[in-house]
Design a protein around this motif. Structure first.
Motif, mmCIF file in Angstrom:
data_model
loop_
_atom_site.group_PDB
_atom_site.id
_atom_site.type_symbol
_atom_site.label_atom_id
_atom_site.label_comp_id
_atom_site.label_asym_id
_atom_site.label_seq_id
_atom_site.Cartn_x
_atom_site.Cartn_y
_atom_site.Cartn_z
ATOM 1 N N CYS A 6 0.962 -1.339 0.166
ATOM 2 C CA CYS A 6 0.043 0.228 0.134
ATOM 3 C C CYS A 6 0.939 1.240 0.040
ATOM 4 C CB CYS A 6 -0.867 0.059 1.007
ATOM 5 S SG CYS A 6 -2.447 -1.036 0.998
ATOM 6 N N MET A 7 2.118 1.230 0.590
ATOM 7 C CA MET A 7 2.975 2.320 0.657
ATOM 8 C C MET A 7 3.272 2.616 -0.424
ATOM 9 S SD MET A 7 2.754 3.417 4.006
ATOM 10 C CE MET A 7 4.124 4.299 4.205
ATOM 11 N N ASN A 8 3.416 1.837 -1.477
ATOM 12 C CA ASN A 8 3.952 2.191 -2.797
ATOM 13 C C ASN A 8 3.020 2.888 -3.778
ATOM 14 O OD1 ASN A 8 6.350 1.094 -2.439
ATOM 15 N ND2 ASN A 8 5.631 -0.971 -3.008
ATOM 16 N N ILE A 9 1.664 3.263 -3.199
ATOM 17 C CA ILE A 9 0.643 4.019 -3.884
ATOM 18 C C ILE A 9 0.764 5.271 -3.608
ATOM 19 C CG2 ILE A 9 -1.957 4.151 -4.195
ATOM 20 C CD1 ILE A 9 -1.984 1.062 -3.850
ATOM 21 N N THR A 22 0.901 4.104 -14.214
ATOM 22 C CA THR A 22 0.028 3.065 -14.028
ATOM 23 C C THR A 22 -1.016 3.069 -12.935
ATOM 24 O OG1 THR A 22 1.371 1.475 -14.570
ATOM 25 C CG2 THR A 22 -0.477 0.401 -13.585
ATOM 26 N N ILE A 23 -2.261 3.319 -13.176
ATOM 27 C CA ILE A 23 -3.497 3.583 -12.413
ATOM 28 C C ILE A 23 -3.332 2.548 -11.155
ATOM 29 C CG2 ILE A 23 -5.792 3.794 -11.841
ATOM 30 C CD1 ILE A 23 -4.730 5.839 -13.553
ATOM 31 N N ALA A 24 -3.343 3.034 -9.771
ATOM 32 C CA ALA A 24 -3.300 1.973 -8.623
ATOM 33 C C ALA A 24 -4.597 1.785 -8.201
ATOM 34 C CB ALA A 24 -2.315 2.474 -7.812
ATOM 35 N N GLU A 25 -5.791 2.488 -8.288
ATOM 36 C CA GLU A 25 -6.742 2.259 -7.773
ATOM 37 C C GLU A 25 -7.903 2.634 -8.883
ATOM 38 O OE1 GLU A 25 -7.217 4.712 -4.298
ATOM 39 O OE2 GLU A 25 -5.758 3.415 -2.745
ATOM 40 N N ASP A 26 -9.192 1.854 -8.837
ATOM 41 C CA ASP A 26 -10.130 2.072 -9.608
ATOM 42 C C ASP A 26 -10.514 3.455 -9.814
ATOM 43 O OD1 ASP A 26 -10.213 -0.515 -10.455
ATOM 44 O OD2 ASP A 26 -11.782 -1.047 -9.197
ATOM 45 N N LYS A 37 -8.439 -0.236 -12.194
ATOM 46 C CA LYS A 37 -6.786 -0.515 -11.492
ATOM 47 C C LYS A 37 -6.031 -1.166 -12.583
ATOM 48 C CE LYS A 37 -4.758 -2.812 -7.712
ATOM 49 N NZ LYS A 37 -4.817 -3.697 -6.398
ATOM 50 N N GLY A 38 -4.695 -0.803 -12.553
ATOM 51 C CA GLY A 38 -3.700 -1.569 -13.501
ATOM 52 C C GLY A 38 -3.499 -0.937 -14.921
ATOM 53 N N THR A 39 -4.589 0.022 -15.301
ATOM 54 C CA THR A 39 -4.350 0.611 -16.647
ATOM 55 C C THR A 39 -3.412 1.511 -16.658
ATOM 56 O OG1 THR A 39 -6.705 0.465 -16.603
ATOM 57 C CG2 THR A 39 -5.722 1.925 -18.100
ATOM 58 N N VAL A 40 -2.657 1.603 -17.669
ATOM 59 C CA VAL A 40 -1.460 2.169 -18.011
ATOM 60 C C VAL A 40 -1.855 3.518 -18.766
ATOM 61 C CG1 VAL A 40 0.819 2.625 -19.305
ATOM 62 C CG2 VAL A 40 0.248 0.440 -18.139
ATOM 63 N N ILE A 41 -1.470 4.760 -18.440
ATOM 64 C CA ILE A 41 -2.199 5.758 -18.912
ATOM 65 C C ILE A 41 -1.511 6.400 -20.087
ATOM 66 C CG2 ILE A 41 -2.306 8.498 -18.676
ATOM 67 C CD1 ILE A 41 -2.223 8.107 -15.526
ATOM 68 N N ASN A 42 -2.458 6.053 -21.328
ATOM 69 C CA ASN A 42 -2.019 6.794 -22.457
ATOM 70 C C ASN A 42 -2.913 7.863 -23.008
ATOM 71 O OD1 ASN A 42 -4.628 5.710 -23.254
ATOM 72 N ND2 ASN A 42 -3.814 3.496 -23.952
ATOM 73 N N ALA A 58 -4.888 7.778 -7.890
ATOM 74 C CA ALA A 58 -3.730 7.081 -7.398
ATOM 75 C C ALA A 58 -2.832 6.344 -8.325
ATOM 76 C CB ALA A 58 -4.361 6.237 -6.280
ATOM 77 N N VAL A 59 -1.508 6.456 -8.163
ATOM 78 C CA VAL A 59 -0.441 5.857 -8.903
ATOM 79 C C VAL A 59 0.628 5.037 -8.280
ATOM 80 C CG1 VAL A 59 -0.902 7.354 -11.215
ATOM 81 C CG2 VAL A 59 0.891 7.676 -9.318
ATOM 82 N N TYR A 60 1.172 3.904 -8.746
ATOM 83 C CA TYR A 60 2.139 3.362 -8.151
ATOM 84 C C TYR A 60 3.316 4.211 -7.753
ATOM 85 C CZ TYR A 60 -0.337 -0.603 -8.738
ATOM 86 O OH TYR A 60 -1.469 -1.637 -8.467
ATOM 87 N N GLY A 61 3.850 4.189 -6.655
ATOM 88 C CA GLY A 61 4.950 5.309 -6.174
ATOM 89 C C GLY A 61 6.185 5.210 -7.123
#
Length: 367
Positions: A6-9, A22-26, A37-42, A58-61
Motif C-alpha cells: 500500500c505504501m507504494n501507492i 499505471t493507475i493503482a486504484e479504480d 486499476k492496473g491501466t497504463v495511462i495513454n 492514485a498511481v504506483y509510487g
C-alpha cells in the motif's frame, strides 16, 4: 493487501499525471467505473480522465518517483516541520485535540442521548482556541498543519468551523454573524454521528450501498437539528452543505439561488479542509493545488462572492513563504495574483518569476 504494498501507492493531482503511469486504484465518476486499476495511462485514458473532471488519481509510487519532484528535492526541514516545532503551535494543537475530545462527547450526547444544544457553549469552545492568535493568516497556517487521527469527523467539523470563522472575518462579518457561522460549521456534519461507525471509518472504497447510506447524513442532521429547535439557518447548513450552485450536489440537487447562503460558504471550506487536512496515513494536498482545482471548475459550482476572497486569503497566508515548483526550483512568494490566485509572483535566485507567464510551472509544496 499488505501494508508495504500500500505504501507504494501515491495520490497525485491530475495535472501531475503523465503518459506511462499505471493507475493503482479504480477511478470512478459517481457509480460509473472510468478507468480500472492496473491501466497504463495513454492519450485515450488521459482524455477520459480530463473530460470527466477527475481531480486526483492514485498511481504506483515508482511511477510518481520518475517525475522531477522527489523527496530529495525537498529540504530536510519544511515550513510545516518548522511551524510544528514552535511553542505556539504545540499549545494550539493541545487545545485543539482537547476541544475535539469534548466536542466528540457533546455531539454524541446530542445525537444519541437527546440532550439539548447549547449554542453559546459551543461557540465559546471554538472561540477559546482562537483567542491566542494574533491574526487570521497565522491561524490559517496553523490549521493547515494540524494532524488528526481517529476522531476525523469531529476534528474535521471543528476545523471547518474555525476556517469558516476566518473567512467570515475576511468578509467583515459582525460578531453575531461570526457566531452563527461558526456554530453552523461545528454542526454541519452532525448527521454522520447517526451513520454506522464502520462505514464512516472504512479505510477502503465504499460500496454503492455504503455511499448511499453516507449520503443520508444531511437529511439526518437536518431532522435532528429541527427537533432541537436550532436556528433554521444552521439546520439548513446541515442539509445543504453538499449542494453545488450548478445543481450537481446532493441530497436534493439544488441550484445556487435555492441554497442557503451560510451553506454555500461552509461548502467551500468543507471541501478545502477535506483536501488539505493531514491525517495519520494521508498527507494533505498542497493548498495551491486546491486553489488551482477551484479555479478550473469552481466558479460554476461555488458562489464567487465567497470563493474569491477565500482563495485570495489562502494565497495571502503564504506570502513570503518558500515554495517548491514542479521542476525542482524553489522561490519565495512575494506577490499574490488576484486574477489567477494559484499563480503568484515569486523571487527565484534574485529574479522575479511571474507564474502566469510560465504555464508549465506549478507550485507543488510549501517549504
Amino acid at each position: 493487501m499488505e501494508r508495504g504494498y500500500c505504501m507504494n501507492i501515491v495520490q497525485i493531482m491530475m495535472h501531475r499525471a503523465t503518459l506511462g503511469m499505471t493507475i493503482a486504484e479504480d477511478v470512478y465518476k459517481g457509480d460509473q467505473l472510468l478507468v480500472p486499476k492496473g491501466t497504463v495511462i495513454n492519450n485515450e485514458v488521459m482524455n477520459i480522465l480530463r473530460y470527466s473532471s477527475v481531480i486526483s488519481i492514485a498511481v504506483y509510487g515508482e511511477d510518481a518517483a520518475r517525475q522531477k519532484i522527489t523527496p530529495d528535492n525537498i529540504p530536510i526541514q519544511t515550513h510545516s516541520e518548522k511551524l510544528r516545532q514552535t511553542q505556539e503551535f504545540k499549545q494550539f494543537e493541545q487545545a485543539f485535540h482537547e476541544t475535539t475530545e469534548t466536542f466528540h462527547t457533546r455531539l454524541n450526547d446530542i445525537a444519541r442521548r437527546n440532550e439539548d444544544i447549547d449554542l453559546d457553549e459551543m461557540f465559546r469552545s471554538a472561540e477559546e482556541i482562537m483567542s491566542g492568535q494574533t491574526n487570521t493568516y497565522a491561524l490559517m497556517d496553523i490549521l493547515s498543519n494540524i494532524r488528526y487521527f481517529d476522531d476525523a469527523t469531529y476534528a474535521h467539523s471543528l476545523n471547518v468551523a474555525l476556517l469558516a470563522n476566518i473567512l467570515g472575518r475576511w468578509l467583515h462579518y459582525d460578531e453575531d454573524q461570526l457566531k452563527l457561522l461558526t456554530v453552523a460549521g461545528l454542526l454541519h456534519d452532525i448527521g454522520k454521528v447517526l451513520i454506522p461507525v464502520e462505514i464512516i471509518q472504512k479505510p477502503g472504497r465504499l460500496t454503492k450501498e455504503e455511499f448511499d447510506i453516507i449520503k443520508q447524513h444531511p437529511y439526518k442532521g437536518y431532522r435532528l437539528l429541527q427537533e432541537k429547535n436550532v436556528d433554521e439557518r444552521i439546520a439548513q447548513v446541515a442539509l445543504m452543505h453538499h449542494e453545488k450552485c450548478d445543481g450537481s450536489g446532493y441530497p436534493i440537487g439544488l441550484h445556487g439561488d435555492k441554497i442557503n447562503e451560510l451553506a454555500k460558504l461552509i461548502t467551500i471550506v468543507d471541501i478545502y479542509e477535506a483536501m488539505t487536512a493531514n491525517r495519520c496515513y494521508h498527507e494533505g494536498i498542497c493548498p495551491f493545488d486546491v486553489i488551482r482545482m477551484y479555479e478550473d471548475d469552481g466558479y460554476q459550482r461555488y458562489d464567487p462572492k465567497y470563493l474569491v476572497p477565500f482563495l485570495q486569503g489562502i494565497s495571502d497566508t503564504y506570502l513570503h513563504n518558500t515554495v517548491l515548483l514542479n521542476d525542482g526550483t524553489k522561490g519565495e512568494v512575494i506577490l499574490t495574483n488576484k486574477s489567477k490566485v494559484s499563480r503568484p509572483g515569486l523571487l527565484v535566485d534574485g529574479q522575479y518569476l511571474d507564474l502566469t507567464m510560465r504555464p508549465e510551472l506549478n507550485i507543488v509544496a510549501i517549504l
